[in-house]
Design a protein around this motif. Structure first.
Motif, short mmCIF file in Angstrom:
data_model
loop_
_atom_site.label_atom_id
_atom_site.label_comp_id
_atom_site.label_asym_id
_atom_site.label_seq_id
_atom_site.Cartn_x
_atom_site.Cartn_y
_atom_site.Cartn_z
N GLU A 35 36.36 53.50 46.72
CA GLU A 35 37.65 53.03 47.22
C GLU A 35 37.38 51.91 48.22
OE1 GLU A 35 40.29 55.98 48.81
OE2 GLU A 35 39.73 57.42 47.27
N ILE A 36 38.20 50.89 48.15
CA ILE A 36 38.07 49.79 49.10
C ILE A 36 39.24 49.85 50.06
CG2 ILE A 36 38.07 47.29 49.38
CD1 ILE A 36 36.61 47.03 46.77
N PRO A 37 38.95 50.00 51.37
CA PRO A 37 40.04 50.05 52.34
C PRO A 37 40.74 48.69 52.46
CG PRO A 37 37.92 50.04 53.46
CD PRO A 37 37.64 50.11 51.98
N ALA A 38 41.83 48.68 53.15
CA ALA A 38 42.56 47.43 53.36
C ALA A 38 41.63 46.39 53.97
CB ALA A 38 43.76 47.67 54.27
N GLN A 39 41.80 45.15 53.53
CA GLN A 39 40.97 44.07 54.03
C GLN A 39 41.85 42.98 54.61
OE1 GLN A 39 40.56 45.02 50.67
NE2 GLN A 39 41.90 43.53 49.73
N GLU A 40 41.25 42.17 55.48
CA GLU A 40 41.99 41.09 56.13
C GLU A 40 42.30 39.97 55.16
OE1 GLU A 40 39.98 39.74 59.61
OE2 GLU A 40 40.26 41.64 60.66
N PHE A 41 41.32 39.60 54.33
CA PHE A 41 41.58 38.57 53.34
C PHE A 41 40.63 38.74 52.17
CE2 PHE A 41 38.27 36.42 55.78
CZ PHE A 41 37.49 35.85 54.79
N SER A 42 40.98 38.09 51.10
CA SER A 42 40.20 38.15 49.88
C SER A 42 40.19 36.77 49.25
CB SER A 42 40.86 39.18 48.95
OG SER A 42 40.59 38.92 47.61
N VAL A 43 39.03 36.33 48.80
CA VAL A 43 38.89 35.05 48.12
C VAL A 43 38.11 35.30 46.84
CG1 VAL A 43 37.90 32.73 48.24
CG2 VAL A 43 38.81 33.79 50.30
N THR A 44 38.55 34.73 45.74
CA THR A 44 37.87 34.93 44.47
C THR A 44 37.53 33.59 43.83
OG1 THR A 44 38.99 37.03 44.11
CG2 THR A 44 38.01 36.00 42.18
N TYR A 45 36.28 33.48 43.41
CA TYR A 45 35.82 32.32 42.64
C TYR A 45 35.64 32.77 41.20
CZ TYR A 45 32.55 29.05 40.53
OH TYR A 45 31.95 28.17 39.67
N LYS A 46 36.14 31.99 40.25
CA LYS A 46 35.97 32.32 38.83
C LYS A 46 35.57 31.10 38.05
CE LYS A 46 39.08 36.22 38.43
NZ LYS A 46 40.13 36.84 37.65
N ASP A 47 34.57 31.28 37.22
CA ASP A 47 34.14 30.27 36.26
C ASP A 47 34.09 31.00 34.92
OD1 ASP A 47 32.85 28.51 34.59
OD2 ASP A 47 30.92 28.67 35.59
N HIS A 48 35.04 30.73 34.06
CA HIS A 48 35.16 31.52 32.84
C HIS A 48 34.15 31.16 31.77
CE1 HIS A 48 38.58 33.83 34.05
NE2 HIS A 48 39.16 32.73 34.49
N GLY A 49 33.29 30.20 32.00
CA GLY A 49 32.29 29.86 31.00
C GLY A 49 32.96 29.35 29.74
N ALA A 50 32.33 29.58 28.63
CA ALA A 50 32.80 29.04 27.36
C ALA A 50 33.98 29.83 26.78
CB ALA A 50 31.66 29.01 26.36
#
Length: 161
Positions: A35-50
């Protein structure tokens, strides 16, 4: 025609509701089996490839307290830093006579996870044995999570080839 418009709107709403995708934090929690408790912020990097669903993603979660650190310590499956050699090579690349890159980089070739001195890490070990950690560079799908205890930041990266 007026009768069809509300029906279309209702059908579109139901269809789109069925396409809801989990948040990056929910995906990380599921992959880490925590379980992940509440967080202050979240940033996601995505590179979907081919192809869709393939490529690299990395989620950064900032926490305001040590609740997640306590969960890591209770779980007992996380390892203390420093990283083992194979995980080090996966996350930061192989530095020998030549630099061999890592798949866990952004579009500029920079590692997605900064170097961390104090914390814990977890890597899916479904294909890993005690004797052979070379699978890390050749596996089809993996995740690595590194928790920076000094800054209360979780980095959770996945690689889907």
């Amino acid at each position: 025609m007026k009768l069809h418009l509300p029906l279309f709107a209702l059908l579109a709403t139901v269809t789109l509701a069925g396409c809801h995708s989990a948040s990056a934090a929910q995906v990380a929690a599921e992959q880490m089996d925590m379980e992940i408790p509440a967080q202050e912020f979240s940033v996601t990097y995505k590179d979907h490839g081919a192809f869709r669903g393939q490529g690299t993603s990395c989620t950064t979660l900032q926490f305001s307290d040590d609740a997640f650190l306590e969960k890591i310590q209770e779980k007992g499956t996380w390892k203390s830093l420093p990283l083992d050699e194979s995980t080090q090579n996966l996350v930061y690349g192989v530095v020998d006579s030549d630099y061999l890159g890592t798949p866990l980089t952004d579009e500029d070739g920079m590692p997605l996870i900064p170097e961390i001195e104090n914390g814990y890490y977890l890597i899916n070990e479904s294909k890993k044995t005690d004797e052979d950690t070379s699978f890390l560079m050749h596996t089809q799908d993996l995740f690595v999570s590194i928790y920076d205890a000094d800054n209360r930041v979780l980095y959770h990266c996945t690689l889907d080839k």
